[in-house]
Scaffold this motif. Sequence first.
Motif, PDB file in Angstrom:
ATOM      1  N   THR A  96      38.480  46.147  36.530  1.00 56.47           N
ATOM      2  CA  THR A  96      39.311  45.547  35.486  1.00 56.47           C
ATOM      3  C   THR A  96      40.506  46.567  35.324  1.00 56.47           C
ATOM      4  O   THR A  96      41.532  46.308  34.557  1.00 56.47           O
ATOM      5  CB  THR A  96      38.846  45.304  34.338  1.00 56.47           C
ATOM      6  OG1 THR A  96      37.940  46.370  33.602  1.00 56.47           O
ATOM      7  CG2 THR A  96      37.661  44.048  34.277  1.00 56.47           C
ATOM      8  N   THR A 134      36.874  37.080  33.642  1.00 52.94           N
ATOM      9  CA  THR A 134      38.468  37.240  33.382  1.00 52.94           C
ATOM     10  C   THR A 134      39.214  37.266  34.546  1.00 52.94           C
ATOM     11  O   THR A 134      38.912  37.607  35.675  1.00 52.94           O
ATOM     12  CB  THR A 134      38.415  38.697  32.820  1.00 52.94           C
ATOM     13  OG1 THR A 134      39.764  38.947  32.429  1.00 52.94           O
ATOM     14  CG2 THR A 134      37.982  39.797  33.667  1.00 52.94           C
ATOM     15  N   GLU A 136      41.916  39.001  34.452  1.00 56.55           N
ATOM     16  CA  GLU A 136      42.528  40.364  34.436  1.00 56.55           C
ATOM     17  C   GLU A 136      41.718  41.430  35.070  1.00 56.55           C
ATOM     18  O   GLU A 136      41.049  42.045  34.698  1.00 56.55           O
ATOM     19  CB  GLU A 136      42.731  40.867  33.225  1.00 56.55           C
ATOM     20  CG  GLU A 136      43.288  39.977  32.027  1.00 56.55           C
ATOM     21  CD  GLU A 136      44.760  39.854  32.471  1.00 56.55           C
ATOM     22  OE1 GLU A 136      45.414  40.800  32.920  1.00 56.55           O
ATOM     23  OE2 GLU A 136      45.353  38.797  32.215  1.00 56.55           O
ATOM     24  N   HIS A 137      41.591  41.138  36.333  1.00 58.62           N
ATOM     25  CA  HIS A 137      40.694  41.918  37.384  1.00 58.62           C
ATOM     26  C   HIS A 137      41.846  42.401  38.431  1.00 58.62           C
ATOM     27  O   HIS A 137      42.913  42.075  38.678  1.00 58.62           O
ATOM     28  CB  HIS A 137      39.512  41.416  37.981  1.00 58.62           C
ATOM     29  CG  HIS A 137      40.021  39.999  38.674  1.00 58.62           C
ATOM     30  ND1 HIS A 137      40.583  39.911  39.797  1.00 58.62           N
ATOM     31  CD2 HIS A 137      39.995  38.584  38.170  1.00 58.62           C
ATOM     32  CE1 HIS A 137      40.914  38.575  40.354  1.00 58.62           C
ATOM     33  NE2 HIS A 137      40.334  37.881  39.380  1.00 58.62           N
ATOM     34  N   ASP A 244      31.032  45.295  35.249  1.00 52.72           N
ATOM     35  CA  ASP A 244      32.175  46.085  35.485  1.00 52.72           C
ATOM     36  C   ASP A 244      31.904  47.195  36.490  1.00 52.72           C
ATOM     37  O   ASP A 244      31.136  47.957  36.460  1.00 52.72           O
ATOM     38  CB  ASP A 244      32.548  46.492  34.010  1.00 52.72           C
ATOM     39  CG  ASP A 244      34.274  46.899  34.235  1.00 52.72           C
ATOM     40  OD1 ASP A 244      34.468  47.772  34.780  1.00 52.72           O
ATOM     41  OD2 ASP A 244      35.137  46.222  33.558  1.00 52.72           O
ATOM     42  N   ARG A 301      35.334  41.560  27.532  1.00 51.72           N
ATOM     43  CA  ARG A 301      36.486  41.543  28.321  1.00 51.72           C
ATOM     44  C   ARG A 301      36.188  41.128  29.813  1.00 51.72           C
ATOM     45  O   ARG A 301      37.208  40.536  30.458  1.00 51.72           O
ATOM     46  CB  ARG A 301      36.426  43.266  28.604  1.00 51.72           C
ATOM     47  CG  ARG A 301      37.161  43.950  27.172  1.00 51.72           C
ATOM     48  CD  ARG A 301      37.525  45.446  27.914  1.00 51.72           C
ATOM     49  NE  ARG A 301      38.336  45.714  28.929  1.00 51.72           N
ATOM     50  CZ  ARG A 301      38.027  46.944  29.545  1.00 51.72           C
ATOM     51  NH1 ARG A 301      37.562  47.973  28.800  1.00 51.72           N
ATOM     52  NH2 ARG A 301      38.679  47.153  30.726  1.00 51.72           N
ATOM     53  N   LEU A 302      34.967  41.054  30.091  1.00 53.46           N
ATOM     54  CA  LEU A 302      34.496  40.386  31.366  1.00 53.46           C
ATOM     55  C   LEU A 302      34.384  38.856  31.371  1.00 53.46           C
ATOM     56  O   LEU A 302      34.871  38.241  32.409  1.00 53.46           O
ATOM     57  CB  LEU A 302      33.232  40.952  31.932  1.00 53.46           C
ATOM     58  CG  LEU A 302      33.047  41.081  33.508  1.00 53.46           C
ATOM     59  CD1 LEU A 302      34.091  42.058  34.040  1.00 53.46           C
ATOM     60  CD2 LEU A 302      31.610  41.894  33.423  1.00 53.46           C
TER      61      LEU A 302
END
Length: 398
Positions: A96, A134, A136-137, A244, A301-302
């Motif tokens: 991430t 997500t 956002e990776h 993550d 977040r994930l």
Amino acid sequence: MDRTRVVILGAGIVGSACARELALAGCDVLVIDRGGPAAATTSHGEGNILLSDKGPGPELELAKLSRRLWPEVLTDLGGLAVQAEWQPKGGIVVATTRAGADGLRPFAASQRASGVVAEAMDADALRAAEPHVTREHTAAVHYPQDAQVQPAGAAAALLSGALAAGASLRSGREVLGGVVRGGRLTGVRTSHGTLEGDVFLNAAGPWSGELAARLGAPVDIRPRRGEVLVTTPLPPTVFHKVYDADYVGAVGSGAGDLQTSAVVEATLAGSVLLGSSRRRVGFDARTRPEVLSAIAAKALRLFPSLARVPVMRAYGGFRPYVPDHLPVIGPDPRLAGLWHASGHEGAGIGLSVGTARLVRALLDGREPEIDAGPFRVDRPAVLGEDVPAGSTAGEETT
């Protein structure tokens, strides 16, 4: 090895796997535990069977052996195997941050060179595999060899297989000390009397260090605590074990303070397990709200879509930690008759059947399928000697 009297000290998944292997080899096997089968560390894990978190080295070789053996063992167990809830669903590691991607790509390349299937995924492939992860990776790698079992169920199946092969089980027997004659361990004193044998296998998990000290041959195996959150059952939401990229660094660290990383996976019952944490707090079993909060924050977040999903419970347990991050497998050269199968930290579920196969070969005097030397008892980290700063001889999982 026929009719060798083996007393296995610990009825968790490692002890149960060893009991099955040795009973099948013709040994007279007795498993004892101060509590009940799979009642401690084994029942407080996630059930992961992973290659994805292990860099090249001896632990990866043990993990590869174990991953090959698991389907074979479950097939041999027949109807008992249903308890294990085997899921060869694969894993996905997601970076991430740019730093995470910069670490993940060469790590995966080194694993491929060691025979692990590690497939780079672009954004479309990741979205197809995990629609709710997500966006956002910065990088993702698919590990199709990763698998999962229900840990207590898998241990029960292995122990039932051992009993069917002639092993015996006695619960509620705490080991108080050893009986040594002529420099050899010939018996253990328990809360219900003395038990004699030819070989005594220390498979007591986080309590292995304390148990070994009672027997007169201390080993540096310490408890390291981890916690997991469990959501209410959901429609299909998470399809692989997803974590993550910073998880690998966390499990390989020797730091004693709290470390958390995002690990998310579903069970057959529909609940989603959210992990993970690791901290060295001795045997302090108190659940800390701040630890659970940190786990949840990393998991969100994930998988941001889990924000409104209720958590129905949390659990924690102790994992057997060794400073150089490698299991302890084999005979103790300081005390004849004493053997060890411990120190797997959070990887004990996955590594159990490979560990049992090593123990069987070593006890039978045969060359094992992989080099057992790195797991020997008489290495500095196990005997309590200093381990060089930054040593990362192996990795382990939660």
